[in-house]
Design a protein around this motif. Structure first.
Motif, PDB file in Angstrom:
ATOM      1  N   ARG A  55      20.135 -16.075 -24.305  1.00 23.50           N
ATOM      2  CA  ARG A  55      21.357 -15.421 -23.855  1.00 23.50           C
ATOM      3  C   ARG A  55      22.391 -15.564 -24.953  1.00 23.50           C
ATOM      4  O   ARG A  55      22.511 -16.612 -25.569  1.00 23.50           O
ATOM      5  CB  ARG A  55      21.906 -16.057 -22.585  1.00 23.50           C
ATOM      6  CG  ARG A  55      21.165 -15.625 -21.365  1.00 23.50           C
ATOM      7  CD  ARG A  55      21.910 -15.997 -20.126  1.00 23.50           C
ATOM      8  NE  ARG A  55      21.108 -15.550 -18.995  1.00 23.50           N
ATOM      9  CZ  ARG A  55      21.459 -15.689 -17.754  1.00 23.50           C
ATOM     10  NH1 ARG A  55      22.604 -16.275 -17.447  1.00 23.50           N
ATOM     11  NH2 ARG A  55      20.699 -15.260 -16.791  1.00 23.50           N
ATOM     12  N   MET A  66      27.679 -10.659 -21.833  1.00 22.69           N
ATOM     13  CA  MET A  66      26.468 -11.463 -21.896  1.00 22.69           C
ATOM     14  C   MET A  66      25.294 -10.547 -22.228  1.00 22.69           C
ATOM     15  O   MET A  66      25.118  -9.497 -21.629  1.00 22.69           O
ATOM     16  CB  MET A  66      26.202 -12.181 -20.575  1.00 22.69           C
ATOM     17  CG  MET A  66      25.040 -13.147 -20.680  1.00 22.69           C
ATOM     18  SD  MET A  66      24.704 -14.107 -19.186  1.00 22.69           S
ATOM     19  CE  MET A  66      26.271 -14.773 -18.766  1.00 22.69           C
ATOM     20  N   LEU A  68      21.102 -10.645 -22.734  1.00 26.59           N
ATOM     21  CA  LEU A  68      19.912 -11.418 -22.411  1.00 26.59           C
ATOM     22  C   LEU A  68      18.711 -10.723 -23.018  1.00 26.59           C
ATOM     23  O   LEU A  68      18.597  -9.499 -22.943  1.00 26.59           O
ATOM     24  CB  LEU A  68      19.754 -11.500 -20.889  1.00 26.59           C
ATOM     25  CG  LEU A  68      18.473 -12.124 -20.375  1.00 26.59           C
ATOM     26  CD1 LEU A  68      18.634 -13.636 -20.344  1.00 26.59           C
ATOM     27  CD2 LEU A  68      18.158 -11.613 -19.001  1.00 26.59           C
TER      28      LEU A  68
END
Length: 115
Positions: A55, A66, A68
């Motif tokens: 992440r 964010m 991922l």
């Protein structure tokens, strides 16, 4: 993923991180463990226990972001130390996210002189 902003640093958190955490918990971890301000616009990279999930969190000035990524095959190359932080260049971050060993990339040979 967006390119790394010009004045931003990339910090990789050594060791493993609970990947169930959201931005608030990861930002608190960045502040405590990495000794960095999570709202300064820097990118913080953490890895899960199995090594196939990372992440990247950052504050873009307007809100929390964010990113991922999970590798289908292989593992992300990570420092062997259990604690601390490692500063990466934007190019090293790009290699890391591609599953390439960013610690010792192979450069292409370049001639010393023309002709």
């Amino acid at each position: 993923m967006n390119p790394v902003p010009a004045n931003s640093r990339v910090w990789l958190a050594a060791g493993v991180t609970d990947m169930h955490k959201g931005f608030a918990a990861l930002a608190a971890q960045a502040e405590a463990m990495l000794k960095q301000d999570p709202f300064a616009g820097h990118l913080f990279v953490v890895r899960g226990r199995q090594g196939d999930l990372v992440r990247v969190i950052w504050w873009d000035g307007q809100g929390a972001c964010m990113f991922l990524k999970r590798l289908e095959k292989g593992r992300f190359v990570w420092p062997s130390v259990k604690e601390g932080k490692v500063a990466l260049s934007p190019a090293q971050l790009a290699m890391l996210l591609e599953g390439i060993d960013w610690r010792a990339p192979q450069r292409t040979w370049r001639p010393l002189a023309a002709g």
